[in-house]
Design a protein around this motif. Sequence first.
Motif, PDB file in Angstrom:
ATOM      1  N   ILE A 262      -6.895 -33.027 -43.415  1.00  0.00           N
ATOM      2  CA  ILE A 262      -6.062 -32.349 -42.429  1.00  0.00           C
ATOM      3  C   ILE A 262      -4.899 -33.257 -42.042  1.00  0.00           C
ATOM      4  CG2 ILE A 262      -5.977 -31.300 -40.135  1.00  0.00           C
ATOM      5  CD1 ILE A 262      -8.917 -30.648 -40.380  1.00  0.00           C
ATOM      6  N   PHE A 263      -3.698 -32.764 -42.266  1.00  0.00           N
ATOM      7  CA  PHE A 263      -2.498 -33.498 -41.838  1.00  0.00           C
ATOM      8  C   PHE A 263      -2.080 -32.993 -40.464  1.00  0.00           C
ATOM      9  CE2 PHE A 263       2.186 -33.897 -41.603  1.00  0.00           C
ATOM     10  CZ  PHE A 263       2.259 -35.289 -41.640  1.00  0.00           C
ATOM     11  N   VAL A 264      -1.809 -33.929 -39.549  1.00  0.00           N
ATOM     12  CA  VAL A 264      -1.487 -33.583 -38.162  1.00  0.00           C
ATOM     13  C   VAL A 264      -0.017 -33.870 -37.890  1.00  0.00           C
ATOM     14  CG1 VAL A 264      -2.050 -33.990 -35.735  1.00  0.00           C
ATOM     15  CG2 VAL A 264      -3.849 -34.141 -37.474  1.00  0.00           C
ATOM     16  N   ARG A 265       0.680 -32.882 -37.349  1.00  0.00           N
ATOM     17  CA  ARG A 265       2.117 -32.998 -37.037  1.00  0.00           C
ATOM     18  C   ARG A 265       2.329 -32.615 -35.579  1.00  0.00           C
ATOM     19  NH1 ARG A 265       7.471 -32.471 -36.870  1.00  0.00           N
ATOM     20  NH2 ARG A 265       8.611 -32.447 -38.838  1.00  0.00           N
ATOM     21  N   TYR A 266       3.069 -33.418 -34.826  1.00  0.00           N
ATOM     22  CA  TYR A 266       3.251 -33.211 -33.388  1.00  0.00           C
ATOM     23  C   TYR A 266       4.654 -32.700 -33.066  1.00  0.00           C
ATOM     24  CZ  TYR A 266      -1.014 -35.989 -32.816  1.00  0.00           C
ATOM     25  OH  TYR A 266      -2.301 -36.443 -32.872  1.00  0.00           O
ATOM     26  N   SER A 267       4.749 -31.985 -31.926  1.00  0.00           N
ATOM     27  CA  SER A 267       6.056 -31.505 -31.464  1.00  0.00           C
ATOM     28  C   SER A 267       6.775 -32.539 -30.617  1.00  0.00           C
ATOM     29  CB  SER A 267       5.885 -30.220 -30.646  1.00  0.00           C
ATOM     30  OG  SER A 267       5.109 -30.460 -29.482  1.00  0.00           O
ATOM     31  N   SER A 268       6.039 -33.546 -30.144  1.00  0.00           N
ATOM     32  CA  SER A 268       6.614 -34.568 -29.277  1.00  0.00           C
ATOM     33  C   SER A 268       6.306 -35.951 -29.834  1.00  0.00           C
ATOM     34  CB  SER A 268       6.040 -34.451 -27.865  1.00  0.00           C
ATOM     35  OG  SER A 268       6.374 -35.585 -27.082  1.00  0.00           O
ATOM     36  N   THR A 269       7.290 -36.845 -29.795  1.00  0.00           N
ATOM     37  CA  THR A 269       7.063 -38.225 -30.235  1.00  0.00           C
ATOM     38  C   THR A 269       5.969 -38.884 -29.413  1.00  0.00           C
ATOM     39  OG1 THR A 269       9.393 -38.404 -30.892  1.00  0.00           O
ATOM     40  CG2 THR A 269       8.180 -40.463 -30.595  1.00  0.00           C
ATOM     41  N   GLN A 270       5.918 -38.552 -28.129  1.00  0.00           N
ATOM     42  CA  GLN A 270       4.913 -39.130 -27.245  1.00  0.00           C
ATOM     43  C   GLN A 270       3.548 -38.474 -27.415  1.00  0.00           C
ATOM     44  OE1 GLN A 270       5.559 -41.791 -25.395  1.00  0.00           O
ATOM     45  NE2 GLN A 270       7.681 -41.765 -26.086  1.00  0.00           N
ATOM     46  N   GLY A 271       3.505 -37.316 -28.062  1.00  0.00           N
ATOM     47  CA  GLY A 271       2.288 -36.513 -28.152  1.00  0.00           C
ATOM     48  C   GLY A 271       1.029 -37.259 -28.542  1.00  0.00           C
ATOM     49  N   PRO A 272       1.036 -38.035 -29.618  1.00  0.00           N
ATOM     50  CA  PRO A 272      -0.205 -38.696 -30.041  1.00  0.00           C
ATOM     51  C   PRO A 272      -0.761 -39.677 -29.012  1.00  0.00           C
ATOM     52  CG  PRO A 272       1.469 -38.799 -31.773  1.00  0.00           C
ATOM     53  CD  PRO A 272       2.158 -38.303 -30.536  1.00  0.00           C
ATOM     54  N   PHE A 273       0.111 -40.146 -28.113  1.00  0.00           N
ATOM     55  CA  PHE A 273      -0.281 -41.237 -27.223  1.00  0.00           C
ATOM     56  C   PHE A 273      -0.634 -40.785 -25.814  1.00  0.00           C
ATOM     57  CE2 PHE A 273       3.073 -42.561 -30.221  1.00  0.00           C
ATOM     58  CZ  PHE A 273       2.307 -43.356 -31.055  1.00  0.00           C
ATOM     59  N   VAL A 274      -0.284 -39.557 -25.454  1.00  0.00           N
ATOM     60  CA  VAL A 274      -0.564 -39.113 -24.087  1.00  0.00           C
ATOM     61  C   VAL A 274      -2.057 -38.876 -23.901  1.00  0.00           C
ATOM     62  CG1 VAL A 274       1.702 -38.006 -23.889  1.00  0.00           C
ATOM     63  CG2 VAL A 274      -0.279 -36.637 -24.543  1.00  0.00           C
ATOM     64  N   ILE A 275      -2.517 -39.035 -22.672  1.00  0.00           N
ATOM     65  CA  ILE A 275      -3.898 -38.701 -22.323  1.00  0.00           C
ATOM     66  C   ILE A 275      -3.872 -37.348 -21.631  1.00  0.00           C
ATOM     67  CG2 ILE A 275      -5.933 -39.361 -20.995  1.00  0.00           C
ATOM     68  CD1 ILE A 275      -5.052 -42.264 -21.258  1.00  0.00           C
ATOM     69  N   PRO A 276      -4.434 -36.308 -22.249  1.00  0.00           N
ATOM     70  CA  PRO A 276      -4.353 -34.973 -21.666  1.00  0.00           C
ATOM     71  C   PRO A 276      -5.122 -34.873 -20.351  1.00  0.00           C
ATOM     72  CG  PRO A 276      -4.975 -34.878 -23.992  1.00  0.00           C
ATOM     73  CD  PRO A 276      -5.102 -36.303 -23.559  1.00  0.00           C
ATOM     74  N   ARG A 277      -4.835 -33.830 -19.610  1.00  0.00           N
ATOM     75  CA  ARG A 277      -5.608 -33.524 -18.409  1.00  0.00           C
ATOM     76  C   ARG A 277      -7.089 -33.378 -18.758  1.00  0.00           C
ATOM     77  NH1 ARG A 277      -3.439 -31.145 -13.652  1.00  0.00           N
ATOM     78  NH2 ARG A 277      -1.154 -31.030 -13.647  1.00  0.00           N
ATOM     79  N   TYR A 278      -7.941 -33.793 -17.862  1.00  0.00           N
ATOM     80  CA  TYR A 278      -9.392 -33.633 -17.978  1.00  0.00           C
ATOM     81  C   TYR A 278     -10.002 -34.488 -19.086  1.00  0.00           C
ATOM     82  CZ  TYR A 278      -7.544 -29.406 -15.787  1.00  0.00           C
ATOM     83  OH  TYR A 278      -6.816 -28.526 -15.015  1.00  0.00           O
ATOM     84  N   GLU A 279      -9.250 -35.476 -19.603  1.00  0.00           N
ATOM     85  CA  GLU A 279      -9.771 -36.312 -20.682  1.00  0.00           C
ATOM     86  C   GLU A 279      -9.471 -37.777 -20.405  1.00  0.00           C
ATOM     87  OE1 GLU A 279      -8.828 -34.809 -24.570  1.00  0.00           O
ATOM     88  OE2 GLU A 279      -9.646 -32.828 -24.120  1.00  0.00           O
ATOM     89  N   ASP A 280     -10.017 -38.656 -21.256  1.00  0.00           N
ATOM     90  CA  ASP A 280      -9.953 -40.083 -20.950  1.00  0.00           C
ATOM     91  C   ASP A 280      -9.308 -40.918 -22.046  1.00  0.00           C
ATOM     92  OD1 ASP A 280     -11.901 -39.917 -22.939  1.00  0.00           O
ATOM     93  OD2 ASP A 280     -13.206 -41.410 -21.998  1.00  0.00           O
ATOM     94  N   ARG A 281      -8.771 -40.265 -23.077  1.00  0.00           N
ATOM     95  CA  ARG A 281      -8.218 -41.028 -24.194  1.00  0.00           C
ATOM     96  C   ARG A 281      -7.010 -40.321 -24.779  1.00  0.00           C
ATOM     97  NH1 ARG A 281     -13.685 -40.932 -27.249  1.00  0.00           N
ATOM     98  NH2 ARG A 281     -14.232 -41.014 -25.061  1.00  0.00           N
ATOM     99  N   SER A 282      -6.294 -41.041 -25.648  1.00  0.00           N
ATOM    100  CA  SER A 282      -5.071 -40.477 -26.217  1.00  0.00           C
ATOM    101  C   SER A 282      -5.380 -39.234 -27.050  1.00  0.00           C
ATOM    102  CB  SER A 282      -4.356 -41.520 -27.080  1.00  0.00           C
ATOM    103  OG  SER A 282      -5.137 -41.848 -28.212  1.00  0.00           O
ATOM    104  N   LEU A 283      -4.416 -38.335 -27.105  1.00  0.00           N
ATOM    105  CA  LEU A 283      -4.584 -37.078 -27.812  1.00  0.00           C
ATOM    106  C   LEU A 283      -4.942 -37.306 -29.274  1.00  0.00           C
ATOM    107  CD1 LEU A 283      -4.379 -33.990 -27.893  1.00  0.00           C
ATOM    108  CD2 LEU A 283      -1.894 -34.240 -28.184  1.00  0.00           C
ATOM    109  N   ASN A 284      -4.298 -38.260 -29.919  1.00  0.00           N
ATOM    110  CA  ASN A 284      -4.552 -38.491 -31.342  1.00  0.00           C
ATOM    111  C   ASN A 284      -5.980 -38.953 -31.590  1.00  0.00           C
ATOM    112  OD1 ASN A 284      -3.200 -38.435 -34.010  1.00  0.00           O
ATOM    113  ND2 ASN A 284      -3.805 -40.590 -34.066  1.00  0.00           N
TER     114      ASN A 284
END
Length: 518
Positions: A262-284
């Motif tokens: 699975i190849f993963v492509r993001y809409s935001s440069t910051q996307g892989p590194f942000v910690i989403p709401r309700y979670e404790d680690r980076s999105l990637n």
Amino acid sequence: MNRIVLLPLDERPCNVDYPEQLARLGGLPLSVPPFSMLGDKKRPADCDQLAQWLKQEAEQADSLILSIDMLVYGGIVPSRLHHYSPEQCQERIDLLRELKLSRPNLKIYAFNLIMRTPAASSNDEEPDYYAEYGSSIFRYSWLKDKQEREELDAEEQQEWEELLRKIPEEVLTEHLHRRSVNSYVNEYSIRLAEEGIIDFLIIPLDDNAHYGFSAMEQRRLLFLTEELGLMDRVFLYPGADEIGCTLVARVFCETMDYHPEIFVRYSSTQGPFVIPRYEDRSLNESIKSHITAGGAFMADSSHEADLVLMVHSPPVGQKDAAESSRAFRDRHRSYFSEVHFNEFIQAMRNYTSKGKTVALADVANSNGSDHTFMKMVSRSGLLPKLAGYSAWNTSGNTLGTVIAHGIIESYYRRPGLRQDEDRLHLSREFYLLRLIEDWGYQALVRSDITKNVLPGLGANYFDVAHVYDTVTATVRQKLTEFIETYLQDLQPERIHLEQVEMPWKRMFEVGLKVKLDR
């Protein structure tokens, strides 16, 4: 073909219908308990009756996908309300030992949540005392964890002392006792994995944060997992209601001897590194967990990938990330400068034009689609070309669902493989369900009805039981309008809402059955 028995996390469609639909479109026979055996939100299922059902079904099964929360407590919400002792819980979970000993070839895929500590003061899914002390208990857990890992500053120390005075001793004692019992069940589950009773175990972190009870328990369980040499068979990561789908995908991959990239492509440069709401680690890092748990792995490039996962990602994390109900103009400024809608849509167009299997995970907002973005996707003509979509509740819920669908779909879309029209039809119905529920209901209809309809009916977000028929009829009407307005490229005249229900008689979730005419 691998016959699966599913014991779901609870009775809602996300835990019963979604895995069942994915198994069906993957050609895997799957049985679930009769609905009458399951509970109803705070009313637990009949665990003894479910145990008898499991014994009977397991006799002819090849794989068992099992929620330990359901087996032991009777569901996800009852797991936060029970008064069982560790011994009572162990007696129930030991059914797995009995099943494995009687049928050694039965593969058991289990999952059991780390009990959440929500930040809001609400007793909708928690004990009654949470209505008054919920936010205080959350802050207590946050500060307790932080002071064990590093020092509290003066302001935090003062808050800690105030919380000790504010929260009644009996409330805190009861809460901590239940947590200790649930933690024991998780530890015992890991021991069963060590014995080979459980073949694969996921311990999801339900609505967690960087600090708190969940983080503390996660560390203890992770250290135990490492100590026992089980890190390849026991996964811990943020998630909850999507795990049934993830494990269906894993069983599918093992059945088909399929190892998708699975190849993963993001809409935001910051996307892989942000910690989403309700979670404790980076999105990637979360995406890696969902992919690996589902039986796949991350590809280095799109060229040889079996699936391209397009992740519409938030450019900022945690409290600044948007909710789907927030107007575009009211979002954090990063949404206006750190996300490139047009480039991302052009990338999707490029991948689909090359014949790639493309699925879209829309996690830029929590609790529903990014309406601004999805309007652009609709206008671009891409909706008929996507193989999967999801955008519901938390980032983990969305990712686990769309990755599971994408994994199964990518297998049948391999070059040179003849497409089964009946199977494809089932897959399109699931895709349409996600668009209608995650975009239509969660992002648009839910907030519209809550704001503009419920007050006139004397109802509120958490209780529509007394106006149930009126609310479901209004939901149906507004979703039909959504289909006609935004799904034009998907031939809306062929799309029918066969069922509209509110599973827990509240607005948070909806139950839909979507039929697509041939």
